[in-house]
Design a protein around this motif. Structure first.
Motif, short mmCIF file in Angstrom:
data_model
loop_
_atom_site.label_atom_id
_atom_site.label_comp_id
_atom_site.label_asym_id
_atom_site.label_seq_id
_atom_site.Cartn_x
_atom_site.Cartn_y
_atom_site.Cartn_z
N GLN A 22 1.14 -0.99 -0.05
CA GLN A 22 -0.34 0.14 -0.27
C GLN A 22 1.09 1.37 0.25
O GLN A 22 1.77 1.25 0.19
N LEU A 23 0.51 2.21 -0.64
CA LEU A 23 0.63 3.64 -0.57
C LEU A 23 0.45 4.81 0.58
O LEU A 23 -0.58 4.77 -0.07
N SER A 24 1.01 4.71 1.57
CA SER A 24 -0.11 6.43 2.59
C SER A 24 0.28 7.58 1.93
O SER A 24 0.81 8.02 0.67
N ALA A 25 -1.02 7.89 2.73
CA ALA A 25 -0.73 9.54 2.53
C ALA A 25 1.00 9.72 2.72
O ALA A 25 1.63 9.47 3.41
N PRO A 26 0.85 11.54 2.32
CA PRO A 26 2.34 11.91 2.12
C PRO A 26 2.40 12.13 3.86
O PRO A 26 1.78 12.73 4.71
N TYR A 27 3.70 11.74 3.88
CA TYR A 27 4.01 11.60 6.24
C TYR A 27 5.44 12.17 4.98
O TYR A 27 6.16 12.16 4.06
N LEU A 28 6.14 12.36 6.81
CA LEU A 28 7.75 12.63 6.56
C LEU A 28 8.31 11.47 7.36
O LEU A 28 7.95 11.23 8.26
N THR A 29 9.00 11.12 6.68
CA THR A 29 9.98 9.66 7.12
C THR A 29 11.43 10.33 7.35
O THR A 29 12.45 11.07 6.48
N ILE A 30 11.48 10.73 8.66
CA ILE A 30 13.18 10.43 9.36
C ILE A 30 14.04 8.87 9.22
O ILE A 30 13.20 7.90 9.91
N GLY A 31 14.66 8.51 7.70
CA GLY A 31 15.72 7.71 8.06
C GLY A 31 17.28 7.47 9.08
O GLY A 31 17.63 8.62 9.19
N LEU A 32 17.39 6.55 10.03
CA LEU A 32 18.40 6.90 11.22
C LEU A 32 18.95 5.75 10.88
O LEU A 32 18.57 4.39 10.78
N TYR A 33 20.45 5.63 11.31
CA TYR A 33 21.34 4.49 10.86
C TYR A 33 21.59 4.44 12.39
O TYR A 33 22.11 5.23 13.09
N ILE A 34 21.95 3.26 12.58
CA ILE A 34 22.58 2.81 13.80
C ILE A 34 23.31 1.89 14.24
O ILE A 34 22.96 1.16 13.38
N ALA A 35 24.59 2.83 14.55
CA ALA A 35 26.40 1.39 14.36
C ALA A 35 26.51 1.00 15.69
O ALA A 35 26.39 2.07 16.84
N ASN A 36 26.76 -0.17 15.65
CA ASN A 36 27.91 -0.41 17.04
C ASN A 36 29.07 -0.35 16.93
O ASN A 36 29.78 -0.80 16.27
N VAL A 37 29.38 0.77 17.69
CA VAL A 37 31.24 1.07 16.68
C VAL A 37 31.59 1.11 18.15
O VAL A 37 32.75 0.68 17.88
N GLY A 38 31.52 0.08 19.21
CA GLY A 38 32.63 -0.62 20.09
C GLY A 38 33.04 -2.51 19.16
O GLY A 38 32.84 -2.11 18.24
N GLU A 39 33.93 -2.64 20.41
CA GLU A 39 35.08 -3.99 19.23
C GLU A 39 34.59 -4.95 20.13
O GLU A 39 34.70 -6.04 19.87
N THR A 40 33.71 -4.95 21.18
CA THR A 40 33.58 -5.86 22.47
C THR A 40 32.09 -5.79 22.75
O THR A 40 32.04 -7.34 23.43
N LYS A 41 31.04 -5.31 22.74
CA LYS A 41 29.90 -5.66 23.13
C LYS A 41 29.04 -5.19 21.80
O LYS A 41 28.79 -5.14 21.01
#
Length: 147
Positions: A22-41
């Motif tokens: 389906q295609l909705s009415a117009p909205y604002l989509t905010i795209g977020l990238y979440i990155a794990n920048v740690g090395e051990t967790k």
């Protein structure tokens, strides 16, 4: 690490209760990238699309320079890079992995100078709030309709 990678106004593709596109009415989509920048967790993440909609731990909030607040819409967009499946609500991020979380709001006023986005850090095991300022120049509006 969390980054705003898109802020687009337009219809949102989603799958309905019987899995039809389906295609909705117009909205604002905010795209977020979440990155794990740690090395051990490992980081367990839950979407910011909203606890009031039955997903995530805490909802994102959006306001503008005029003091207006914008409602979050109960739409789960299809994946940005995969048109066959809806965006996931959770992710278990190992070091160097990242996750895309699209959050959908009602359309802001076109004459805003900026939008303030607040994200509860508890959604990835943190505390407090992440705050972003999205300048109006970063909002992609649809092209005007041809006359």
């Amino acid at each position: 690490h969390v980054a705003v990678v898109r802020s687009d106004v337009g219809g949102v593709y989603y799958r309905d209760a019987v899995n039809q596109l389906q295609l909705s009415a117009p909205y604002l989509t905010i795209g977020l990238y979440i990155a794990n920048v740690g090395e051990t967790k490992k980081v367990d993440f839950e979407t910011w699309r909203g606890a009031e909609f039955g997903v995530g731990r805490g909802a994102a909030s959006l306001s503008d320079n005029y003091g207006n607040s914008y409602k979050q819409m109960n739409v789960t967009p299809i994946g940005w890079n995969n048109p066959f499946e809806s965006a996931r609500d959770t992710a278990s991020l190992r070091p160097a992995e990242r996750f895309y979380d699209p959050v959908v709001f009602e359309v802001p006023l076109q004459n805003v100078k900026w939008l303030h986005l607040e994200l509860p850090a508890k959604n990835f095991g943190g505390s407090g709030m992440l705050r972003f300022e999205i300048p109006a120049s970063r909002i992609k509006w649809p092209a005007p309709a041809a006359q």
